[in-house]
Design a protein around this motif. Structure first.
Motif, PDB file in Angstrom:
ATOM      1  N   UNK A  20       0.936  -1.071   0.053  1.00  0.00           N
ATOM      2  CA  UNK A  20      -0.069   0.021  -0.201  1.00  0.00           C
ATOM      3  C   UNK A  20       0.993   1.398  -0.027  1.00  0.00           C
ATOM      4  N   UNK A  21       0.321   2.203  -0.855  1.00  0.00           N
ATOM      5  CA  UNK A  21       0.995   3.528  -0.896  1.00  0.00           C
ATOM      6  C   UNK A  21       2.555   3.459  -1.625  1.00  0.00           C
ATOM      7  N   UNK A  58       2.484   6.725 -19.632  1.00  0.00           N
ATOM      8  CA  UNK A  58       2.819   7.177 -18.386  1.00  0.00           C
ATOM      9  C   UNK A  58       4.027   7.575 -18.532  1.00  0.00           C
ATOM     10  N   UNK A  59       4.989   6.913 -19.132  1.00  0.00           N
ATOM     11  CA  UNK A  59       6.334   7.369 -19.420  1.00  0.00           C
ATOM     12  C   UNK A  59       6.568   8.435 -20.376  1.00  0.00           C
ATOM     13  N   UNK A  65       8.518   5.510 -13.259  1.00  0.00           N
ATOM     14  CA  UNK A  65       8.498   4.890 -14.392  1.00  0.00           C
ATOM     15  C   UNK A  65       9.782   5.556 -15.265  1.00  0.00           C
ATOM     16  N   UNK A 125       5.183  11.464 -19.232  1.00  0.00           N
ATOM     17  CA  UNK A 125       5.446  11.960 -17.758  1.00  0.00           C
ATOM     18  C   UNK A 125       4.029  12.186 -16.988  1.00  0.00           C
ATOM     19  N   UNK A 126       3.337  11.042 -17.065  1.00  0.00           N
ATOM     20  CA  UNK A 126       2.055  11.210 -16.186  1.00  0.00           C
ATOM     21  C   UNK A 126       2.263  10.911 -14.669  1.00  0.00           C
ATOM     22  N   UNK A 158      -8.697  -2.201   0.168  1.00  0.00           N
ATOM     23  CA  UNK A 158      -8.253  -1.069   1.273  1.00  0.00           C
ATOM     24  C   UNK A 158      -9.306  -0.963   2.388  1.00  0.00           C
ATOM     25  N   UNK A 169      -0.236   8.894 -11.964  1.00  0.00           N
ATOM     26  CA  UNK A 169      -1.160   8.177 -11.681  1.00  0.00           C
ATOM     27  C   UNK A 169      -1.343   7.753 -10.279  1.00  0.00           C
ATOM     28  N   UNK A 217      -3.568   2.069  -3.501  1.00  0.00           N
ATOM     29  CA  UNK A 217      -3.135   3.476  -3.635  1.00  0.00           C
ATOM     30  C   UNK A 217      -1.738   3.924  -4.072  1.00  0.00           C
ATOM     31  N   UNK A 218      -1.353   3.364  -5.098  1.00  0.00           N
ATOM     32  CA  UNK A 218      -0.039   3.396  -5.636  1.00  0.00           C
ATOM     33  C   UNK A 218       0.149   4.850  -6.297  1.00  0.00           C
ATOM     34  N   UNK A 219       1.319   5.157  -6.274  1.00  0.00           N
ATOM     35  CA  UNK A 219       1.684   6.534  -7.119  1.00  0.00           C
ATOM     36  C   UNK A 219       2.553   5.859  -8.278  1.00  0.00           C
ATOM     37  N   UNK A 220       2.266   6.154  -9.580  1.00  0.00           N
ATOM     38  CA  UNK A 220       2.999   5.782 -10.669  1.00  0.00           C
ATOM     39  C   UNK A 220       3.369   7.035 -11.398  1.00  0.00           C
ATOM     40  N   UNK A 221       4.709   7.298 -11.523  1.00  0.00           N
ATOM     41  CA  UNK A 221       5.132   8.503 -12.075  1.00  0.00           C
ATOM     42  C   UNK A 221       5.916   8.152 -13.039  1.00  0.00           C
ATOM     43  N   UNK A 222       5.795   8.634 -14.491  1.00  0.00           N
ATOM     44  CA  UNK A 222       6.683   8.721 -15.425  1.00  0.00           C
ATOM     45  C   UNK A 222       7.420   9.999 -15.346  1.00  0.00           C
ATOM     46  N   UNK A 231      -3.180  -0.079  -8.708  1.00  0.00           N
ATOM     47  CA  UNK A 231      -2.981   1.338  -8.509  1.00  0.00           C
ATOM     48  C   UNK A 231      -3.947   1.831  -7.533  1.00  0.00           C
ATOM     49  N   UNK A 232      -5.267   1.366  -7.695  1.00  0.00           N
ATOM     50  CA  UNK A 232      -6.415   1.847  -6.932  1.00  0.00           C
ATOM     51  C   UNK A 232      -6.636   1.163  -5.599  1.00  0.00           C
ATOM     52  N   UNK A 233      -6.389  -0.084  -5.640  1.00  0.00           N
ATOM     53  CA  UNK A 233      -6.579  -0.836  -4.430  1.00  0.00           C
ATOM     54  C   UNK A 233      -5.265  -0.614  -3.378  1.00  0.00           C
ATOM     55  N   UNK A 270      -3.640   6.247  -7.058  1.00  0.00           N
ATOM     56  CA  UNK A 270      -4.731   5.910  -6.666  1.00  0.00           C
ATOM     57  C   UNK A 270      -5.049   6.325  -5.199  1.00  0.00           C
TER      58      UNK A 270
END
Lengths: 334, 334
Positions: free
Chosen positions: A236-237, B264-265, A242, B268-269, B60, B271, A268-273, A264-266, B273
């Motif tokens: 989580x978190x 995303x890459x 990327x 540079x988004x 969650x 994303x 609560x991830x932050x995915x950042x390119x 990503x939702x479940x 959750x």
């Protein structure tokens, strides 16, 4: 007159390019204009992102211009200068690669920082790939010493530095690599190694064993099944920085994305390119101060795979996609 | 003695649950303990996230306990109190839903804020769904008035508020909805409406027409082809606030993820959750101050779809997945 030999491409290929795409051309360089410098290159860098510049589509960099000199990181010595701050004999890094002699606006070249390392390190561990590793961990993923970190392509130019930086910070580090020899190098550096040339299910199994406590930060260089497996073991978190998705660069038809994207939702991830220069700007000094001494005193080991001679630059580039390089892929010129 | 009628589930279903999953039970409530209150519910909330609690897997939130009263947002009136700050007649919101009479620790219930709106608004536009809309835009996506915003399921409880809040901020807003009637409601509120019950390619085409300038913020409630289409039209440095992916909640086998995940890459988004309570904490006052007056004076319109009677609670829940609700889905008790 000085000649320059340089590579061009005449079209934007689909899929993995053919060797014949790359044409070696020669031209006479014009007289230097005010503010320009002429540089004899000693080292050229080839990097995975260059595939994107061959796609003909604007991604985060412009495509290579067809039938014009290609570009890329390079290190050389100024042989003639009409720039106020630069003189003959100065060693500089710049983007006039894929050629032996570059002629550029002097404002676009950078003198080497004063750190006692072999000069080509400024194309790797102390250059763009090094800054990419450092800024991805420190600035994008906001790494903490208590984090468990997963790094894909962890023996590549960026990954091998990211893995060692995270390890030195005290993190538990898992690194993926596609060959036994690379995994042995990782294990010898305190990094738990897994194979990313497997199905998503097999990678998941390996990750669950390597990181039963889950993963807090995933430094993404590969994409494909590796990303899917990583999403499965994220805590989580968790943060996903990327940096690259090399498995996808030569696809003419994109393969399916991760079926577990809802993680990503479940969780609560932050995915950042991210790309390096948008993040590292203003932090270069901190980078050199933190990483420079570690490289100079040998606490961080960096490896190079070197092709010799300008003619072999395309071969060096192909090696990146075959995964046959160890660490930074370079071309050494005479 | 007071009776409570409540719903239970006896197993964790795969796919879309059967109506027979939900069992209506009756029990005699024990005497109140010190600190407890007894509440006669007037309004129950059903929400898409409840599907996750029926999966038997900790996401969650904890799964519903089998054969125990289910839980959910509810609004009622205290009929008996052994709590210092709460007295008979107080109206409160709490999590003891899916039942007619709830008996809870008084510390777990919240008196209604003093805002002049119908009480059930505190289960919707001024409750959890409203806070979800507001915090997703303001805190997670860091919305600016110059942003172009895309909101999926934009006529649902969360989406319809998000769309109106973004519109009031001065943003250009595109909203997706699955029926003509919902899209007409959106258009009547200054929101460009598109249909998300199409293939990714068709949605992309609609989005390119609706937002030729691209999308800066995507408020994600749906997933599936909608996410893939959104990734295609995002601008560089776009933010995706992942609030829900309702299209995936009843899948027993997850469908493929977005083939264009590399966006995303490339762009540079970011994303991210999120779930509401982890973000809104400490910001509740700002929420009530900003959104409360807009609701009270009618600048923000909210809609409800109401089922009557406790027995119909499962039907209200199913309506969420059929998309037959307009705005907040509620159950009204006698």
């Amino acid at each position: 007159m000085t000649q320059s030999r340089y590579f061009t491409i005449g079209e934007y290929p689909e899929g993995l390019p053919e060797r014949s795409l790359f044409q070696l051309e020669t031209c006479e360089l014009p007289e230097l204009e005010e503010g320009e410098v002429r540089i004899r290159n000693h080292w050229l860098s080839v990097d995975p992102y260059m595939r994107g510049r061959m796609s003909g589509v604007k991604t985060y960099v412009e495509p290579f211009e067809l039938n014009k000199p290609m570009e890329g990181g390079a290190l050389g010595e100024i042989i003639e200068s009409r720039h106020q701050q630069l003189k003959k004999g100065d060693r500089v890094v710049h983007m006039g690669g894929w050629r032996d002699v570059a002629q550029l606006d002097g404002d676009q070249v950078q003198p080497l920082p004063d750190i006692d390392v072999p000069p080509q390190a400024f194309l790797g561990v102390l250059g763009m790939p090094g800054m990419t590793a450092w800024s991805g961990l420190e600035l994008v993923a906001e790494l903490k010493s208590s984090d468990t970190v997963l790094i894909s392509a962890a023996s590549g130019a960026v990954g091998s530095l990211a893995a060692q930086l995270a390890h030195q910070k005290g993190c538990k580090v898992i690194g993926s690599a596609g060959s036994q020899e690379k995994r042995e190098w990782l294990e010898a550096h305190g990094i738990t190694a897994i194979d990313h040339h497997q199905s998503a299910d097999e990678i998941k199994k390996a990750l669950k064993k390597a990181a039963p406590q889950g993963v807090d930060v995933y430094y993404e260089n590969v994409g494909g099944p590796m990303l899917e497996a990583a999403l499965d073991v994220m805590n989580d978190f968790g943060r996903i920085a990327v940096c690259g998705m090399i498995s996808r660069y030569n696809e003419s038809t994109p393969s399916a994305g991760p079926a577990n994207i809802a993680a990503v939702l479940i969780k609560r991830l932050r995915m950042q390119g991210f790309i390096v220069h948008e993040w590292v700007q203003g932090h270069e000094q901190a980078f050199y101060e933190q990483v420079g001494p570690l490289v100079a005193n040998g606490s961080i080991e960096y490896r190079e795979t070197v092709e010799e001679g300008l003619e072999r630059t395309p071969d060096a580039f192909f090696a990146l996609f075959e995964g046959s390089n160890q660490g930074k892929m370079l071309v050494k010129l005479d």
